[in-house]
Enzyme design. Structure first.
Site, PDB file in Angstrom:
ATOM      1  N   HIS A 145      23.852 -13.879 -87.594  1.00  0.00           N
ATOM      2  CA  HIS A 145      23.742 -13.974 -89.058  1.00  0.00           C
ATOM      3  C   HIS A 145      25.080 -13.624 -89.685  1.00  0.00           C
ATOM      4  O   HIS A 145      25.849 -12.805 -89.155  1.00  0.00           O
ATOM      5  CB  HIS A 145      22.617 -13.083 -89.611  1.00  0.00           C
ATOM      6  CG  HIS A 145      22.799 -11.605 -89.449  1.00  0.00           C
ATOM      7  ND1 HIS A 145      23.511 -10.823 -90.338  1.00  0.00           N
ATOM      8  CD2 HIS A 145      22.356 -10.747 -88.488  1.00  0.00           C
ATOM      9  CE1 HIS A 145      23.486  -9.561 -89.954  1.00  0.00           C
ATOM     10  NE2 HIS A 145      22.802  -9.483 -88.821  1.00  0.00           N
ATOM     11  N   ASP A 166      25.369 -12.802 -93.130  1.00  0.00           N
ATOM     12  CA  ASP A 166      25.268 -11.874 -94.259  1.00  0.00           C
ATOM     13  C   ASP A 166      25.491 -10.451 -93.757  1.00  0.00           C
ATOM     14  O   ASP A 166      25.289 -10.156 -92.568  1.00  0.00           O
ATOM     15  CB  ASP A 166      23.924 -12.010 -94.969  1.00  0.00           C
ATOM     16  CG  ASP A 166      22.763 -11.548 -94.117  1.00  0.00           C
ATOM     17  OD1 ASP A 166      22.604 -12.078 -92.998  1.00  0.00           O
ATOM     18  OD2 ASP A 166      21.987 -10.674 -94.552  1.00  0.00           O
ATOM     19  N   ASP A 217      28.326  -6.152 -87.117  1.00  0.00           N
ATOM     20  CA  ASP A 217      27.001  -6.604 -87.554  1.00  0.00           C
ATOM     21  C   ASP A 217      27.133  -7.525 -88.760  1.00  0.00           C
ATOM     22  O   ASP A 217      27.144  -7.068 -89.894  1.00  0.00           O
ATOM     23  CB  ASP A 217      26.155  -5.383 -87.905  1.00  0.00           C
ATOM     24  CG  ASP A 217      24.738  -5.724 -88.329  1.00  0.00           C
ATOM     25  OD1 ASP A 217      24.281  -6.831 -88.031  1.00  0.00           O
ATOM     26  OD2 ASP A 217      24.101  -4.870 -88.964  1.00  0.00           O
ATOM     27  N   GLU A 243      19.463 -11.928 -93.225  1.00  0.00           N
ATOM     28  CA  GLU A 243      18.832 -11.016 -92.280  1.00  0.00           C
ATOM     29  C   GLU A 243      18.833  -9.581 -92.786  1.00  0.00           C
ATOM     30  O   GLU A 243      17.848  -8.861 -92.661  1.00  0.00           O
ATOM     31  CB  GLU A 243      19.540 -11.107 -90.928  1.00  0.00           C
ATOM     32  CG  GLU A 243      18.798 -10.403 -89.783  1.00  0.00           C
ATOM     33  CD  GLU A 243      19.056  -8.902 -89.698  1.00  0.00           C
ATOM     34  OE1 GLU A 243      18.233  -8.187 -89.120  1.00  0.00           O
ATOM     35  OE2 GLU A 243      20.086  -8.433 -90.250  1.00  0.00           O
ATOM     36  N   GLU A 244      19.946  -9.170 -93.389  1.00  0.00           N
ATOM     37  CA  GLU A 244      20.051  -7.783 -93.821  1.00  0.00           C
ATOM     38  C   GLU A 244      19.115  -7.465 -94.987  1.00  0.00           C
ATOM     39  O   GLU A 244      18.779  -6.294 -95.209  1.00  0.00           O
ATOM     40  CB  GLU A 244      21.495  -7.458 -94.221  1.00  0.00           C
ATOM     41  CG  GLU A 244      22.516  -7.602 -93.097  1.00  0.00           C
ATOM     42  CD  GLU A 244      22.369  -6.542 -92.016  1.00  0.00           C
ATOM     43  OE1 GLU A 244      21.396  -5.764 -92.054  1.00  0.00           O
ATOM     44  OE2 GLU A 244      23.221  -6.509 -91.126  1.00  0.00           O
ATOM     45  N   HIS A 257      26.050  -0.610 -90.738  1.00  0.00           N
ATOM     46  CA  HIS A 257      25.379  -0.205 -91.984  1.00  0.00           C
ATOM     47  C   HIS A 257      26.026   1.022 -92.620  1.00  0.00           C
ATOM     48  O   HIS A 257      25.518   1.514 -93.632  1.00  0.00           O
ATOM     49  CB  HIS A 257      23.881   0.062 -91.767  1.00  0.00           C
ATOM     50  CG  HIS A 257      23.085  -1.148 -91.404  1.00  0.00           C
ATOM     51  ND1 HIS A 257      21.724  -1.231 -91.629  1.00  0.00           N
ATOM     52  CD2 HIS A 257      23.435  -2.323 -90.844  1.00  0.00           C
ATOM     53  CE1 HIS A 257      21.285  -2.403 -91.206  1.00  0.00           C
ATOM     54  NE2 HIS A 257      22.312  -3.085 -90.722  1.00  0.00           N
TER      55      HIS A 257
END
Length: 451
Positions: free
Chosen positions: A91, A93, A124, A158-159, A424
Site C-alpha cells: 500500500h 498510503d 510502512d 490501508e492505514e 506509525h
C-alpha cells in the site's frame, strides 16, 4: 556463479536506484485523510506506483476507485502456460507524521542516518513497494523471468481502515484470484531474522461520547455535585483494564496462548521503547499478550487542553477506542461486547452516544503448502538462516477477505518492517540491508515457486 549470488550482486547494484525511488515516494505525503492532506497527494503516489510497474512489463495497469474513494493500483504480468499465479500486495498510503517537531529530520524527506533511511512510509509501506520493484528489476537485469504469472495490487487507504479494497475485491473477485499472495506489509522479528507472519489480530473501533450538562459551569460554584463528563469518561475507560493492565471487556476471552516464536521480555521492552521502571502490562508470556489476546487502546480523547482550560466542570467528553482481537474471536461479536460493556459501566446516569467504527476480522495462515516451502528455501538462501514464524498484534483486514474469497490460496505476510523501523511513530526508518535481503528472497521465491 550460482543464480542466488548473481541476484544478490544485481540487487547490490540496484540499491542506489532503490534509495532514489524511496526518496521520491516518501516525498509524497499520501495520507488518505482529506481532513489532513489533499487527496491529490494520494493520486500522485498511485500514479508513481503505476508508472514504475509499467516499466517492468505489467499490463492493464489502472487506478481503480474503491468504495471509500481511494485508488488501488492494479495490473498483471502473464507467466508461462499453466504456471501458478502470485499476487504482489502493498500500500502507498501512510500514517500522518503526528508531531513533526518530534522527528529528527523532516518526515517527508528521506534522510540517511546511522546506516538507516528515515521518513514517513520508509518502511510502512513504501519500503515494501521498493522491495517488489528491486526484486523484479534484479530478475530483469539477469535476463531471468519469474516462473509464475504475476498480479499486482497496491492500495491507497490501508492505514485508514475504511475497507475500500476489501469492498472492491468482493465486487471483482476474479481480478485478484491467485495461488499465492505475498502481502508485503509486515516484517522480520528482528533485523536479519527471516520471518513470516502467520497470525494477525483483528480490530474493531468505537467512539464513545459522554454528555452530562447543557454547558460548562463554574467548578467552584457547582463542583462536587455537578457530574463531570470528563471524569465519567475516565471512570468508564478505567474499567477496560485490570490492575495489571490486561484488557478486560465483559464477554471477551483473554487467556489465549501463542504456540510459535517466543518474544523475549527484554527485546519487547527495547522494541516498545518502555521507559526505565515502567511495567509491561498483563500476565503470561509476551507473545501471548501481543499476539493471542485482546488489547484495548485509547486512540484519542476530546477534552480541553491544559493550556487554555478554564475553571469549569466539563459538560462533554469523548474517546476513540481501538480493540485488537486474536484469531478465533468474531469481530462483530467483539464490537457488540465492547458497546455493551461501555453502556453497562457508565456512571451517574450520564448520556452515552456510541458510534460504531470499522470492523476487521483476525487472520491465521495455513503454512503447509508449496508457497511456504518455496519461501522457506528462498529466505534461507537470502538470510543464511531458517524461516521463523511469528504473530503480529496489528491488523490487515484484507488478509481475511482474501482467505475467505480464495480458500485455496497461500497467504504470506513478509516485508521490511522489523521493530526498529518504528512504524506509525516519529522517526520511522528502514534498514537498507533488510530491504535488499527481502528483495533477494522475493526474487528467489518467484524463480522457485511451482504451485
Amino acid at each position: 556463479m550460482p543464480v542466488r549470488d548473481q541476484l544478490a550482486a544485481a540487487i547490490d547494484r540496484l540499491m542506489g536506484s532503490a534509495r532514489n525511488d524511496l526518496a521520491d515516494l516518501v516525498a509524497i505525503p499520501s495520507v488518505a485523510d482529506p481532513r489532513q492532506y489533499p487527496p491529490e497527494e494520494c493520486r500522485r503516489a498511485a500514479e508513481w506506483v503505476r508508472d514504475a510497474f509499467a516499466e517492468l512489463g505489467f499490463t492493464g495497469l489502472r487506478l481503480a476507485e474503491t468504495s471509500d474513494g481511494s485508488l488501488a493500483v492494479l495490473g498483471e504480468r502473464p507467466g508461462p502456460e499453466g504456471a501458478p499465479t502470485v499476487l504482489l500486495y502493498s500500500h502507498y498510503d501512510v500514517q500522518p507524521p503526528l508531531d513533526e517537531a518530534a522527528w529528527t529530520s523532516p518526515p517527508f524527506t528521506l534522510t540517511e542516518r546511522d546506516g538507516r533511511w528515515y521518513g514517513r512510509g520508509a518502511a510502512d509501506c513504501k519500503g515494501n513497494i521498493v522491495a517488489h520493484l528491486t526484486a523484479l528489476r534484479a530478475l530483469r537485469e539477469l535476463g531471468e523471468e519469474p516462473r509464475v504469472g504475476l498480479k499486482l495490487v497496491v492500495e491507497g487507504s490501508e492505514e485508514q481502515g475504511t475497507g475500500g479494497l476489501e469492498d472492491y475485491v468482493r465486487s471483482h473477485p476474479e481480478e485478484l484470484r491467485a495461488d499465492a499472495v505475498l502481502v508485503c506489509d509486515a516484517g522480520n522479528a528482528a533485523a536479519g531474522v527471516p520471518t513470516a507472519t502467520v497470525s494477525l489480530r483483528g480490530v474493531v473501533e468505537v467512539t464513545v461520547r459522554v454528555a452530562a450538562l447543557a454547558s460548562e459551569v463554574h467548578s467552584g460554584q457547582f463542583g462536587g455535585a455537578a457530574p463531570d463528563a470528563l471524569v465519567a469518561l475516565i471512570r468508564i475507560l478505567a474499567t477496560l483494564r485490570d490492575d495489571k493492565g490486561a484488557t478486560t471487556v465483559d464477554g471477551l476471552v483473554a487467556d489465549g496462548v501463542w504456540a510459535g516464536l517466543a518474544y523475549p521480555a527484554d527485546r519487547f521492552r527495547a522494541d516498545a521503547r518502555l521507559l526505565d521502571g515502567v511495567e509491561v502490562l498483563g500476565e503470561g508470556e509476551i507473545a501471548d499478550r501481543v499476539w493471542a489476546r485482546p488489547a484495548l487502546t485509547v486512540l484519542g480523547i476530546d477534552c480541553p487542553p491544559v493550556v487554555g482550560s478554564a475553571a469549569a466542570v466539563q459538560p462533554r467528553a469523548a474517546a476513540r477506542l481501538s480493540l485488537r482481537i486474536p484469531p478465533g474471536t468474531d469481530a462483530s461479536a467483539a464490537q457488540d461486547a465492547l458497546v455493551a460493556h461501555l453502556e453497562r459501566v457508565a456512571p451517574w446516569g450520564v448520556r452515552l452516544e456510541i458510534e460504531r467504527g470499522s470492523v476487521g476480522a483476525a487472520f491465521r495462515a495455513a503454512t503447509d503448502g508449496p508457497a511456504y516451502a518455496a519461501l522457506g528455501a528462498a529466505m534461507r538462501d537470502a538470510f543464511g538462516q531458517d524461516l521463523a514464524l511469528q504473530g503480529l498484534g496489528g491488523s490487515i483486514p484484507l488478509c481475511s477477505t482474501l482467505a475467505e474469497l480464495y480458500p485455496r490460496a497461500e497467504i504470506v505476510l513478509m516485508g521490511v518492517e522489523e521493530p526498529r523501523c518504528l512504524i506509525h511513530a516519529p522517526d520511522e526508518s528502514v534498514d537498507p540491508d533488510e530491504l535488499s535481503r527481502i528483495a533477494l528472497a522475493e526474487a528467489l521465491f518467484l524463480l522457485r515457486y511451482q504451485g
